[in-house]
Design an enzyme around this catalytic site. Structure first.
Site, PDB file in Angstrom:
ATOM      1  N   ASP A  67     -21.954 -10.116 -52.157  1.00  3.48           N
ATOM      2  CA  ASP A  67     -23.299 -10.629 -51.911  1.00  3.48           C
ATOM      3  C   ASP A  67     -23.296 -11.828 -50.965  1.00  3.48           C
ATOM      4  OD1 ASP A  67     -22.087 -12.392 -53.712  1.00  3.48           O
ATOM      5  OD2 ASP A  67     -23.257 -11.675 -55.404  1.00  3.48           O
ATOM      6  N   ASP A 138     -26.480 -15.098 -67.262  1.00  3.78           N
ATOM      7  CA  ASP A 138     -27.547 -14.160 -67.659  1.00  3.78           C
ATOM      8  C   ASP A 138     -27.075 -12.702 -67.627  1.00  3.78           C
ATOM      9  OD1 ASP A 138     -27.282 -13.703 -64.945  1.00  3.78           O
ATOM     10  OD2 ASP A 138     -29.372 -14.139 -64.435  1.00  3.78           O
ATOM     11  N   HIS A 140     -25.609 -11.187 -65.020  1.00 11.05           N
ATOM     12  CA  HIS A 140     -25.642 -10.499 -63.730  1.00 11.05           C
ATOM     13  C   HIS A 140     -24.214 -10.197 -63.255  1.00 11.05           C
ATOM     14  CE1 HIS A 140     -25.794 -14.554 -61.310  1.00 11.05           C
ATOM     15  NE2 HIS A 140     -24.549 -14.145 -61.404  1.00 11.05           N
ATOM     16  N   GLU A 145     -29.649  -9.253 -61.005  1.00 14.11           N
ATOM     17  CA  GLU A 145     -30.223 -10.055 -62.069  1.00 14.11           C
ATOM     18  C   GLU A 145     -30.802  -9.163 -63.171  1.00 14.11           C
ATOM     19  OE1 GLU A 145     -29.334 -12.936 -62.013  1.00 14.11           O
ATOM     20  OE2 GLU A 145     -30.236 -14.236 -60.518  1.00 14.11           O
TER      21      GLU A 145
HETATM   22  P1  PGA Z   1     -19.395 -18.480 -61.283  1.00 14.89           P
HETATM   23  O1  PGA Z   1     -20.464 -17.344 -60.960  1.00 14.89           O
HETATM   24  O2  PGA Z   1     -18.067 -17.852 -61.012  1.00 14.89           O
HETATM   25  O3  PGA Z   1     -19.692 -19.585 -60.303  1.00 14.89           O
HETATM   26  O4  PGA Z   1     -19.571 -18.856 -62.700  1.00 14.89           O
HETATM   27  C1  PGA Z   1     -20.250 -16.066 -61.465  1.00 14.89           C
HETATM   28  C2  PGA Z   1     -21.391 -15.171 -61.064  1.00 14.89           C
HETATM   29  O5  PGA Z   1     -22.510 -15.657 -60.875  1.00 14.89           O
HETATM   30  O6  PGA Z   1     -21.172 -13.953 -60.952  1.00 14.89           O
END
Ligand code: PGA
Length: 263
Positions: A67, A138, A140, A145
């Site tokens: 992404d 959350d 995702h 999301e």
């Molecule tokens: P993070 O993000 O590694 O910064 O915790 C993980 C994600 O959002 O997939």
């Protein structure tokens, strides 16, 4: 779904790096799906070490990132283009032509066609052999999301308020986090041959418990990994804190046949 629980992120990141090393030894022109964020930093550091000290060769490898934020130039300090250069690509020998990261600079009605071509390029590379994933608090995966279609393809998504808050530390202020992103879809991710998800820290405990033990639901997109035939979840103790059956997962891992062991 294989659930591996270990004390620390360093051990688990080294394990993920070894899975990638074994894949590249077996298939030098492997296609890797790559993630950003805080979670995979130790993995990239270990892959760089394997490249420098053991000669792990990325010269035939192709990569596709999950992404990118829309509206950020590739040299913006919080862009995933910049993150990938700083934390990985500047230190290993993936040929620049083999690196694919969604552009953050596509606008308006160009976006659907751009996303369709990103999917086509993944196909042209033979599909993703191994996909690295983090997980949002959350649930995702990528930036899919809650309420993302579980069959979705690469497309534009709107970030949830919680994800914008989680990612604010990487920006000058909370208001600076873009609202929109391009992300591989849940369906795109699910086509990877092997999925390796890393989850570290207490903040991920709820999402990890739902992923492994909850019902499959678009409200927690990571739960779809229960349907993947070859998913490995590498979880540290704090992130495993809300699992009901953690003793069982440890028992299974401890009794893994010797020939299946990489760790
Ligand atoms: P993070 O993000 O590694 O910064 O915790 C993980 C994600 O959002 O997939």
């Amino acid at each position: 779904m294989e659930v591996i629980i270990k004390n620390d992120a360093t051990t688990l990141s080294a394990y993920a790096a070894r899975l990638i090393r074994e894949l590249i030894r077996r298939k030098p022109d492997a296609t890797l799906g790559l993630a950003t964020g805080g979670t995979p930093l130790l993995l990239y550091r270990e892959l760089i070490r394997l490249h420098r000290e053991e000669g792990l060769d990325f010269s035939f490898v192709s990569t596709f990132n999950l992404d990118e934020y829309l509206g950020l130039a590739p040299d913006h300090p919080a862009s995933y283009h910049q993150y990938m250069r700083e934390n990985f690509f500047n230190h290993v020998n993936v040929p620049p032509a083999n690196i694919h990261i969604p552009s953050g600079q596509i606008q308006g009605d160009e976006i659907p066609e751009y996303c369709r071509r990103y999917e086509e390029e993944i196909q042209r590379a033979g599909g993703i052999d191994l996909q690295i994933l983090g997980i949002g608090s959350d649930g995702h995966i990528g930036f899919n999301e809650p309420s993302s279609a579980l069959t979705s393809r690469t497309r534009i998504k709107t970030l949830s308020p919680r994800t914008r808050q989680d990612n604010a530390p990487f920006f000058a202020g909370p208001g600076e986090v873009p609202h929109h992103v391009i992300t591989m879809g849940v369906g795109t991710i699910m086509e990877a041959h092997h999925i390796v998800l890393l989850a570290f820290g207490e903040k991920k405990a709820r999402a990890v418990a739902e992923t492994v033990e909850g019902p499959i639901s678009a409200l927690c997109p990571s739960t779809i990994l229960q349907m993947h035939p070859n998913a490995t979840l590498l979880i540290d103790e704090p992130a495993a804190g809300k699992l009901q059956r953690s003793e069982y997962y440890r028992w299974v891992f401890d009794h893994k046949p010797g020939w299946q062991r990489v760790l």
